[in-house]
Motif scaffolding. Structure first.
Motif, short mmCIF file in Angstrom:
data_model
loop_
_atom_site.label_atom_id
_atom_site.label_comp_id
_atom_site.label_asym_id
_atom_site.label_seq_id
_atom_site.Cartn_x
_atom_site.Cartn_y
_atom_site.Cartn_z
N ILE A 40 4.41 2.22 2.05
CA ILE A 40 5.64 2.58 1.34
C ILE A 40 6.19 3.90 1.87
O ILE A 40 7.39 4.05 2.12
N LEU A 41 5.28 4.84 2.06
CA LEU A 41 5.67 6.14 2.57
C LEU A 41 6.32 6.00 3.95
O LEU A 41 7.38 6.60 4.23
N LYS A 100 0.86 -1.18 0.00
CA LYS A 100 0.00 0.00 0.00
C LYS A 100 0.90 1.23 0.00
O LYS A 100 1.96 1.24 0.65
N ASN A 101 0.45 2.26 -0.67
CA ASN A 101 1.26 3.48 -0.74
C ASN A 101 1.56 4.08 0.64
O ASN A 101 2.65 4.61 0.86
N ASP A 102 0.61 3.97 1.53
CA ASP A 102 0.84 4.48 2.89
C ASP A 102 2.02 3.79 3.55
O ASP A 102 2.87 4.43 4.18
N GLU A 156 -4.03 2.58 -8.00
CA GLU A 156 -4.00 3.90 -7.35
C GLU A 156 -3.46 3.84 -5.92
O GLU A 156 -2.85 4.78 -5.42
N ASN A 157 -3.66 2.71 -5.29
CA ASN A 157 -3.32 2.62 -3.87
C ASN A 157 -2.06 1.83 -3.54
O ASN A 157 -1.62 1.80 -2.40
N SER A 158 -1.51 1.15 -4.54
CA SER A 158 -0.36 0.31 -4.20
C SER A 158 0.66 0.23 -5.34
O SER A 158 0.34 0.45 -6.50
N SER A 159 1.88 -0.09 -4.93
CA SER A 159 2.99 -0.22 -5.88
C SER A 159 3.87 -1.37 -5.45
O SER A 159 3.88 -1.76 -4.28
N ILE A 218 10.97 2.37 -6.00
CA ILE A 218 9.60 2.05 -6.38
C ILE A 218 9.72 1.39 -7.75
O ILE A 218 10.24 1.99 -8.68
N LYS A 253 4.12 0.82 -10.51
CA LYS A 253 2.82 1.19 -9.97
C LYS A 253 1.83 0.06 -10.25
O LYS A 253 1.76 -0.45 -11.38
#
Lengths: 343, 343, 343, 343
Positions: free
Chosen positions: B297-298, B293-295, B314-317, B308, B311
């Protein structure tokens, strides 16, 4: 164990380099020359040459530097002009030709090019488009024979090249030795001002590996890094090169090491001159070519390693002696002792 | 300071290597790979692969190894076949083409080639003399995606190549990681038996620089050294390569380091799997590609550096994590801690 | 004797060319393209494209034109972008790679490139300096599949290339056929305006040998002749090329011949369409790819030679038919006769 | 209109060739050298040299033949040895180097190589792997200076090459003139027996274009056609080459034309010798280099075109006169008339 005067890359590296490698060993750094040490070393070189717009690139060796610089600059139909003693002509297994470019050789006894050497080459290459176009002049300083360019000589050559639309590239595998020669009035700053590209050789002056290519002509900087990568010369751990040059340059260790090598060679040269011995050519850097009786050569070879360079006559030959940053007084004195013992 | 999982060449080298460099630093040795350390290291490699008639050559990096091996083997009209993920295709600035040879790319999701991938390429290149002739199959192990070849896969590929008059060349920039993967049943000895040429990568497994090219096919050994020199890859101080490989190989440090890197990656992989996280592909070496999830990752990026990779939505990579011989438990545990803190 | 639809270079040359060769045969002329006929032919081409500052060079064939143009323009790290059907990719034995440059292939069914095809290639090649730099876009018109570019398509591609610092090079081995296609709104003048370099193919349109390379971008003209000579393409008797292009161009014979070839192909196409036959793709030049029942193919092959292009299913295949400046009505009518005899 | 003695490619071609082109013009033939005329011409050449296992390939010019032969034979680290007058050294814009290979030049006044010239080159290239490896000896017959090899000279050179593992390649751009020289005891059959590769030049002996490469060493035949294609030298209408060589060779027209050129040159030479005029070197083929007073040169230049070859002193220069298959008696007699009118 015999002491070797065969070349200036027989040992590892100056201890300060190993010390610095140890110290920074476990720091994590970006790869491919994007490490802090490389950035600092590059900045230091630019500072020393007082040319902020020059660009610096590190590669591991001289043949690599030569082939990357030359193939990056020339278009397919253009060629290099070199003295017949040029390292690129005889000692690089056709590395330049392998990138597609001819080298025009100019017979020179002292290994140095001047404008009057190049003029006839230009005259003889005007049959467009049936001949290659001379475009880059390759010189070495100190040369493969140990000789050096003076400031005036380099100024004249540089002006000639500019006037004739030729690039001037200096192979500096032994640039430290050239600049610290007792007869040199050339400086690193002047080298940068008078050449389009040159490099500062590390391998023959105390580094494990490494040459610092300096591109002064801004037209030649564009995309240069691509060619380093393409030729397999971009080290993943560019830090190895950065750390070494940083250490060598930060308080002029580089020049101290080269001067030391020159001084040791001059001691031996002078000892032989005092005994009336002749030389193949007079040099003032870390390569000397004394002409010695075969008996003496045999005697020296019991204690030292060196190359027999050229047979002179039935009784004598020229040998080549190279000193290095690590040639200690003991080896030099032992050598001189034997020389002096000759009647 | 963030800990970097960006690659396996962020640090200097294994301390034992620096120790050995220090110890032997002032010994005088012959240049250009004729030093004792290089001789010993080569003998050790031949012993490990139990092939005395193989020949070993050291160069400084992977792109260099690839371009020298390939250009030395192929005649002008012959070409390479590679999986689309091959390092030579995408990450070497056209180094192979710069030596005159085309690379035919085969689209593969797992980065591995098998006979059924190559058959159609051969079928489609029979319009003599209007097309290049496929002659060398290039594979990597572990691959650029972290996958590995099994013994059976390599046996089949090797037999196929022999039957079709193709050379098989294994890029071993991460060969240590490939062979010490928990799912690998391949050995160094088998690699030597089943390939014409391969190399043991040092740069990504604890050396400062260095890849050991091993030529098993005796027909391909002739004059190989010329090409190393011509491409600018013959180090004056070959000792730097010899000492490193000697140290890495003398008690299997090389494999211990690679295994360590793999183990650290597997710990992180398993922690993520336990939390139900997905992966771009399942790997068993030191490269893993979790989809996060992008969160998250951040959050991870506050403490760690990594790429990264792709992609996903929208929410994950997908991200790429690479561990190395020097990835300590602290970094791994800190990473896992954050993973576990996710609900 | 079967009539061949295999290609457009099965015969010698248009009789007017031989007539002109005969007429001027014993005139003494300067060599290497400095003959009067070459000068006149070049002037004529510049007049037709209304660009006096373009430069024209004659070489003997298409592969030669492609490799000389591309290797002359690109620096070592730069590469070509081409549709996957490009002649340089599949039919020139690696000629471009042999000069050191990679070709990036873009999968296209219709053989034509547009900006949206190229954008992702540029996006995926930004990892400086680890990847080749796309610098030249190679297109063919008519394409290897017989398709043609419209004025609008070429304008868009040209603008895109300018905006992205890419050169645009059109392979015009069949440019006559492209421009005289019934659906083409492109003119020779526009081709010159919208490309950096293109060539007018003679070999496939009535000449014995010969392609006229036109360099419109003045930056790319410098020293071009050197590369022609270096690649072995500068004919001592350049008159052979000059006389041919002079004859082909002086009253638009070139376009008449191409139009004739197109018309003959369209007659056959229409006859097949009327019978409900399908085509692999719809083309409007001298190459057509009908899908026919195997029985019919067998029957046609008793009287005609052509290539089986692609198996479609158990009962039918696509064949390739190429007409030429010399394809007479008899062959076309005989062919149509057989088509019509099918129930 | 002045008559030109500038070279032997000022006119078109022998009328019989055009006649044959006309006659066969509209026959449909397979492309790329698979036409009947090429097959016949190749068979005829093999018959003449009595070597059925030699292979023949047609290309359009001498530089092309040289670069394809040499780049096909040599591995990357190998080089060519040539007399300093060699066409490949001075007149081909670095074509050989552009394929990656160095040419070692041996200073020779007569343009011919013998074993004693080559021995020191081999001696000086033993520093493995730091130097290129001499592997192919390039000679021309007749040479660029109009001189010729005798049977004995070629036998000695051939034996020397075999003993030293060198290939022998004869540039035969003017082979007809060499073999029909009044002092030559060499035959085409012997040339084939004593060389690994040679070519029969058409361009300078009555063809529009064309050189017939003959590969006698079977090891060097493999895959040769690929290299012809890759270098852009495979003509789609190979018939153009086939028809010309068929016509030139079928009743020894080739040798008649060369002999005629030689005879015309000898007439002029003898007329000048009778008047006591000197020559730069004595030649017995279609190139002569008389040393004439400047006044006489001026007078001759009113009626004839030729190159001033070399200034001898203030009052005289050497000029180069080349005769061809089409040099008629009128031109020769007019020239002699002026010579005789000198006091």
């Amino acid at each position: 164990m015999k002491f070797s005067f065969k070349n200036d890359y027989s040992e590892g590296c100056h201890p300060r380099i190993l010390q610095s490698l140890l110290e920074h060993n476990l720091d994590q750094q970006a790869g491919y020359g994007e490490d802090n040490y490389s950035f600092e070393a590059k900045a230091l070189i630019k500072e020393k040459i007082k040319r902020n717009f020059s660009e610096v690139y590190f590669v591991s060796g001289g043949t690599q530097a030569n082939l990357i610089v030359i193939s990056s600059i020339l278009r397919p139909h253009q060629c290099v002009v070199s003295a017949s003693t040029g390292h690129i002509l005889n000692n690089e297994t056709g590395a330049i030709e392998a990138t597609g470019h001819k080298i025009l050789s100019i017979e020179k006894e002292d290994g140095k090019l001047n404008p009057s050497d190049i003029i006839p080459v230009l005259e003889n290459h005007k049959n467009v488009p049936h001949q290659v176009m001379p475009k880059l002049v390759y010189i070495s300083n100190s040369t493969e024979l140990g000789t050096v360019y003076t400031l005036k000589e380099l100024e004249e050559l540089s002006a000639f090249c500019k006037n004739n639309n030729l690039y001037l590239f200096m192979d500096g595998a032994r640039l430290g030795h050239g600049l610290t020669s007792e007869i040199s009035d050339l400086t690193l700053e002047k080298v940068a001002e008078l050449t389009d590209v040159f490099y500062l050789g590390g391998t023959k002056n105390g580094a494990l590996i490494g040459e610092a290519i300096v591109i002064n002509n801004q037209e030649l900087q564009q995309d240069f890094a691509f060619n380093i990568k393409q030729k397999g010369a971009l080290l993943a751990k560019g830090r190895l090169l950065g750390i070494q040059f940083l250490e060598l340059l930060k308080d002029d260790l580089y020049f101290d090491l080269a001067r030391h090598a020159n001084v040791q060679a001059m001691k031996m040269k002078n000892a032989m001159k005092e005994r009336g011995m002749q030389f193949l050519s007079e040099t003032f850097t870390n390569q000397i070519f004394p002409i010695l009786k075969n008996d003496l050569i045999l005697k020296l070879s019991e204690k030292f390693e060196f190359y027999i360079w050229k047979k002179i006559d039935e009784n004598s030959s020229a040998i080549r002696l190279i000193t290095s940053w690590n040639t200690g007084d003991k080896a030099v004195n032992d050598f001189i002792e034997i020389i002096k013992s000759e009647l």
